[in-house]
Each structure stands twice: as C-alpha cells, then as structure tokens.
Design a protein around this motif. Structure first.
Motif, PDB file in Angstrom:
ATOM      1  N   ILE A 139       8.712   4.218  33.257  1.00  0.00           N
ATOM      2  CA  ILE A 139       9.068   4.068  34.663  1.00  0.00           C
ATOM      3  C   ILE A 139       9.626   2.662  34.857  1.00  0.00           C
ATOM      4  O   ILE A 139       8.969   1.684  34.501  1.00  0.00           O
ATOM      5  N   ARG A 140      10.824   2.562  35.407  1.00  0.00           N
ATOM      6  CA  ARG A 140      11.394   1.262  35.763  1.00  0.00           C
ATOM      7  C   ARG A 140      10.973   1.003  37.205  1.00  0.00           C
ATOM      8  O   ARG A 140      11.524   1.579  38.133  1.00  0.00           O
ATOM      9  N   ASN A 192      10.725  -0.647  40.584  1.00  0.00           N
ATOM     10  CA  ASN A 192      11.348  -1.550  41.544  1.00  0.00           C
ATOM     11  C   ASN A 192      10.363  -1.940  42.638  1.00  0.00           C
ATOM     12  O   ASN A 192      10.674  -2.780  43.474  1.00  0.00           O
ATOM     13  N   ASN A 220       9.787   3.752  41.256  1.00  0.00           N
ATOM     14  CA  ASN A 220      11.175   3.411  40.973  1.00  0.00           C
ATOM     15  C   ASN A 220      11.950   3.023  42.233  1.00  0.00           C
ATOM     16  O   ASN A 220      13.033   2.467  42.139  1.00  0.00           O
TER      17      ASN A 220
END
Length: 135
Positions: free
Chosen positions: A14-15, A17, A34
């Motif tokens: 999972i990126r 943000n 994200n």
C-alpha cells in the motif's frame, strides 16, 4: 475489493498518502490509506485500550480494505522504519489474503511518525515482535 498495488497471495503493498491515529471511546485506531478523501486501499489496526496507555484490553484487530478481510490477532512481526511499515502475518490468517503487508510512506513526516508510534504502542504486550528498520 480494490486490489492493492503489488498484491499477490503472499504480499500486499500500500502506498500510503494518509496515515492517522485516533483514540476514541477507549479504542485506539491506526490507519494507512492510499487517499485521504476517497481511499480504495487501506489498512487499519485497532485495539481496545485501558485508561492508561500501558493497560490493554482484548486482542488487536487488523483489517485490509474491509471487514471481510479482517482478523483478530495473527501478526507475527511488525517492522517500522522511516519509509515503510511491514506486517508479517501468520499464514493461517487467510482472511487477510496476504503473508506480508507493506505500507510505503508517502505521507508527511509528522503523520507517519505519529501513526507508527501508535502502532508500536498498540502491539505492546501482544507478543508481536516490533522491530526498527532503517528503511
């Protein structure tokens, strides 16, 4: 379910943000997503806490993109670093659909540090190995 970036039966990435930690009504909830406004991929970890941060009530809960992919317990190890957080799960926790969940830090430093400290506190006394990482 939205398919996380880098997903396989063994690994999910999972990126993040967005990262947050909240304590409400005695429950500590830490989340990574994200997107802040409209997350399609997220990880939450929660645990009921006592009146003092050193007192924990019950087992922790881990959820990946919805309750159908959630489980109580099952984390063997948590590696925390400035660029990522990695959970290694017991292979018997198949409802999570991953052996490892890697959260990559794309948040601001303050959000990341606060969320990672909350994860560390949440796992305190559970038997989960919490380790620092250089990455």
């Amino acid at each position: 379910m939205a398919t996380p970036e880098g997903a396989s039966m063994d690994n999910v990435t999972i990126r993040a943000n967005a990262a947050s930690s909240v304590r409400k009504d005695g429950v500590s909830v830490v989340g990574f997503a994200n997107d802040v406004a409209n997350p399609s991929v997220y990880l939450t970890v929660q645990r009921e806490m006592g009146p003092d941060d050193g007192q924990h009530q019950g087992e922790y809960y881990v959820e990946l993109n919805g309750q159908q992919h959630g489980t109580y317990g099952g984390v063997l190890k948590c590696e925390i670093g400035p660029a990522r957080l990695v959970l290694t799960l017991d292979p018997r926790q198949t409802r999570i659909l991953a052996r490892t969940i890697c959260v990559l830090n794309d948040t601001n430093e303050s959000q990341w540090v606060n969320a990672c400290r909350a994860v560390e506190l949440l796992f305190k006394g559970t038997g989960v190995v919490v380790a620092s990482s250089e990455t």
